[in-house]
Design a protein around this motif. Structure first.
Motif, PDB file in Angstrom:
ATOM      1  N   ALA A 167       0.383  -1.281   0.033  1.00  0.00           N
ATOM      2  CA  ALA A 167       0.197  -0.014  -0.013  1.00  0.00           C
ATOM      3  C   ALA A 167       0.772   1.330  -0.251  1.00  0.00           C
ATOM      4  CB  ALA A 167      -0.839   0.045   1.384  1.00  0.00           C
ATOM      5  N   PHE A 168       1.922   1.237   0.705  1.00  0.00           N
ATOM      6  CA  PHE A 168       3.098   2.591   0.427  1.00  0.00           C
ATOM      7  C   PHE A 168       3.334   2.484  -0.857  1.00  0.00           C
ATOM      8  CE2 PHE A 168       3.126   1.485   5.352  1.00  0.00           C
ATOM      9  CZ  PHE A 168       2.966   3.516   5.623  1.00  0.00           C
ATOM     10  N   ILE A 209       0.656   6.868  -6.545  1.00  0.00           N
ATOM     11  CA  ILE A 209      -0.263   8.255  -7.141  1.00  0.00           C
ATOM     12  C   ILE A 209       0.280   9.302  -7.574  1.00  0.00           C
ATOM     13  CG2 ILE A 209      -2.209   8.044  -6.461  1.00  0.00           C
ATOM     14  CD1 ILE A 209      -3.109   5.456  -5.678  1.00  0.00           C
ATOM     15  N   LEU A 210       1.298   9.707  -5.489  1.00  0.00           N
ATOM     16  CA  LEU A 210       1.332  10.166  -5.718  1.00  0.00           C
ATOM     17  C   LEU A 210       2.409  10.912  -6.281  1.00  0.00           C
ATOM     18  CD1 LEU A 210       2.500  11.307  -2.058  1.00  0.00           C
ATOM     19  CD2 LEU A 210       0.599  12.321  -3.261  1.00  0.00           C
ATOM     20  N   ALA A 258       0.845  12.226  -9.953  1.00  0.00           N
ATOM     21  CA  ALA A 258       0.073  13.146 -10.229  1.00  0.00           C
ATOM     22  C   ALA A 258       0.210  14.391  -9.273  1.00  0.00           C
ATOM     23  CB  ALA A 258      -1.328  12.850  -8.623  1.00  0.00           C
ATOM     24  N   GLU A 282       2.362   2.004  -3.755  1.00  0.00           N
ATOM     25  CA  GLU A 282       1.098   2.705  -4.776  1.00  0.00           C
ATOM     26  C   GLU A 282       0.456   3.744  -4.222  1.00  0.00           C
ATOM     27  OE1 GLU A 282      -1.716   0.772  -6.753  1.00  0.00           O
ATOM     28  OE2 GLU A 282       0.739   0.189  -7.245  1.00  0.00           O
ATOM     29  N   VAL A 283       0.991   4.604  -2.977  1.00  0.00           N
ATOM     30  CA  VAL A 283       1.072   5.694  -2.753  1.00  0.00           C
ATOM     31  C   VAL A 283       1.808   6.086  -2.759  1.00  0.00           C
ATOM     32  CG1 VAL A 283       0.602   6.844  -0.316  1.00  0.00           C
ATOM     33  CG2 VAL A 283      -0.772   5.359  -0.606  1.00  0.00           C
ATOM     34  N   THR A 295       4.088  -1.995  -9.019  1.00  0.00           N
ATOM     35  CA  THR A 295       4.254  -3.526  -8.821  1.00  0.00           C
ATOM     36  C   THR A 295       5.219  -4.243  -8.799  1.00  0.00           C
ATOM     37  OG1 THR A 295       2.386  -4.192  -9.542  1.00  0.00           O
ATOM     38  CG2 THR A 295       2.380  -3.354  -7.407  1.00  0.00           C
TER      39      THR A 295
END
Lengths: 289, 306
Positions: free
Chosen positions: B115-116, B122-123, B126, B118-119, B236
């Protein structure tokens, strides 16, 4: 700032999507609750099911009708995977299960990539853009159907676990597999049946998603992380937790999409995921580990 | 473990440019060395420490992005590289502090690291200063002072030097007090605690070192290809490559990640040669090999047989 009507619509739409997420998560949490393993291949199997719905659609079978043959098909696939691949290969060690299901996920996802390429496909279903007016809100018809069917499947699954002999055996194995073995339950069979049920949930979810969603070989990645979030939020192995967690995550995703925009909006779900894991890893409804 | 197999592997790798000056072969070897370095980082935490991470892309990507961004702002490339490694280590320390403090282990640790990463993906995708989805280019200016070399052979030796340093580091950790504490925590955390080992500090130290090594691989990547985007940095695929090589080569062994990386990259290259440009074919094989490796070769290629 948005008007309350827009926010209310986003909340309701989020709940409708969340019900289908909950169905995906239900399969995952069932497998965790009984086998105590995290199935990393869950997303790839969902992608598989979505391609199957799409393929049947190309043959003229509607997505809701496609669910009927796909449920037994995916039950059998799940049963076989657990009984003949995951179980024997991992020899009961948690770390091995993680890696084996990860390997399966990579193989399935890229197998689909080889077969179908990276193109995004969708069904030309007639009702994709139909809306139903509920009070002041306009709700998408496929999502309403998805919500209703997802709730029905959750109730059915609950009845299966609570009322049938198979359900009793599954609960016995979940509670204490050695004890279950002692009273004559075939634990390996129950493990495989549970895995099959989890995959059958995916077949239903795929049929409900396809009318309003698209499929490409990587689509499952997004869903599986959402499903993990729901399962962790609701408490690993808790069926009501998965249902409530699914609705909550649907709403959060819908609202963060509204306020943060599309590309940054996905981050809301992950932040909840990390916070729940760090602050309350047993979930909001799960027993303390 | 005795030292001579390590020296033999290093000598064999060092001899590659003497055998062939073919650009494709050298290109392949540099790619394999970058994967090997990322995998050596994973192996320190996952193999020696028993904490399976599914998110090592978080460190790799941070190393790559920090190096590229600092150069855009006029910082010297070598200084940028050093700061990139430090930033990766810092991300590792923060993720480790939060997760280990919360007592996350096994599947939960794997999920939270995923999850880290993936965050961060995304950051990076963006945020305006990372170039968003278009990615970042490092300005082409071929000078050794810029960590850019006219010859692939030079870069090959720089990458090999990093891999050799990581080999030396893991080899000495395996023989140190810290290595013994790490093994104790891996085998039985409660028992290790009872012996007076500070399990939290041991794991935190492991993830910080592990992150630094993997971040160095990200730095090499960006200096070699002079381009990075969110998927290449934090995807991933990076996390999977970093764990696959040690699992195939030998989890918790000094040489496993290097042997596994060269074997896997070689296999991937061969598959692409045979199957043609079909995306995903090599990955299908990797996935099946992961399942087969766990089922039939649990110790990996160079590991001890159970």
């Amino acid at each position: 700032m948005y008007s309350p009507a827009i926010i209310a619509e986003a909340v309701v739409n989020g709940m409708l999507t969340g019900a289908v997420y909950a169905l995906v998560a239900l399969g995952l949490t069932l497998i965790y609750g009984v086998l105590h393993i995290i199935n990393f291949a869950h997303g790839a199997l969902l992608t598989c099911a979505m391609f199957a719905v799409w393929g049947l659609g190309a043959l003229g079978v509607g997505p809701y009708v496609a669910i009927v043959p796909l449920v037994p098909g995916f039950f059998a696939l799940g049963y076989a995977l657990q009984r003949f691949v995951i179980g024997p290969a991992s020899r009961g060690r948690d770390g091995n299960v993680l890696l084996v299901t990860l390997g399966l996920a990579i193989a399935i996802q890229n197998g689909l990539l080889v077969l179908f390429h990276a193109d995004t496909r969708s069904l030309d279903a007639g009702d994709a853009f139909e809306v139903v007016a509920v009070g002041p809100m306009l709700l998408s018809q496929p999502r309403l159907i998805g919500f209703a069917v997802a709730v029905a499947v959750a109730v059915l699954l609950w009845a299966l676990l609570a009322l049938t002999d198979t359900g009793r055996a599954i609960r016995a194995v979940a509670r204490e597999d050695l004890g279950a073995r002692l009273v004559g339950i075939d634990v390996r069979h129950v493990f495989a049946v549970t895995f099959g049920l989890g995959c059958a949930c995916l077949a239903v979810a795929a049929g409900l998603l396809m009318p309003s969603y698209y499929v490409n070989p990587r689509v499952g990645e997004a869903f599986v992380l959402i499903a993990f979030t729901i399962v962790v939020l609701g408490g690993m192995g808790s069926v009501p937790g998965a249902a409530i967690g699914g609705l909550a995550v649907g709403v959060v995703e819908s609202l963060s999409g509204l306020f943060l925009g599309d590309s940054l909006g996905q981050i809301g779900v992950f932040l909840i995921f990390i916070l729940v894991l760090l602050l309350r890893p047993a979930g909001l409804f799960g027993a303390r580990a | 473990m005795r030292g001579w197999p390590i020296l033999a592997v290093l000598a064999a790798l060092a001899a590659v440019p003497a055998v062939t000056s073919d650009n494709i072969a050298l290109n392949f070897m540099v790619g394999a060395l970058i994967v090997a370095l990322a995998a050596q980082g994973w192996n320190l935490l996952g193999g020696f420490g028993g904490q399976l991470s599914f998110g090592h892309a978080a460190f790799y990507g941070t190393g790559a992005y920090v190096t590229a961004l600092l150069q855009q702002h006029g910082v010297n490339a070598w200084a940028g590289a050093a700061l990139g490694v430090a930033a990766g280590a810092l991300v590792g320390a923060v993720i480790g502090f939060l997760s280990f403090r919360a007592g996350l282990r096994g599947s939960y640790f794997a999920l939270v690291t995923l999850a880290f990463a993936e965050v961060l993906r995304i950051l990076a995708n963006a945020a305006p200063f990372t170039g968003g989805a278009a990615g970042l280019l490092v300005r082409l200016d071929v000078r050794a002072a810029n960590f850019q070399f006219a010859s692939r052979v030079t870069f090959f030796y720089v990458a090999l030097g990093c891999v050799a340093a990581a080999l030396l580091l893991t080899w000495s950790i395996g023989r140190s007090r810290f290595g013994a504490q790490l093994a104790a925590v891996r085998e039985n955390e409660e028992a290790a605690r009872a012996l007076g080992i500070d399990a939290f500090a041991t794991k935190l130290r492991a993830i910080t070192l592990s992150a630094a090594i993997t971040a160095a691989a990200g730095v090499l990547y960006v200096q070699y290809y002079l381009y990075i985007d969110a998927g290449l940095a934090y995807g991933t695929g990076v996390s999977v490559a970093a764990l696959l090589a040690p699992v195939i080569g030998g989890v918790g062994t000094v040489l496993g990640p290097v042997v596994g990386a060269v074997a896997l990259e070689g296999l991937g290259h061969l598959t692409r040669l045979v199957a043609g440009p079909v995306p995903g074919v090599d990955q299908v094989l990797f996935g099946l090999m992961l399942v087969a490796a766990i089922a039939f070769v649990p110790g990996g290629l160079v590991g001890r047989r159970a």
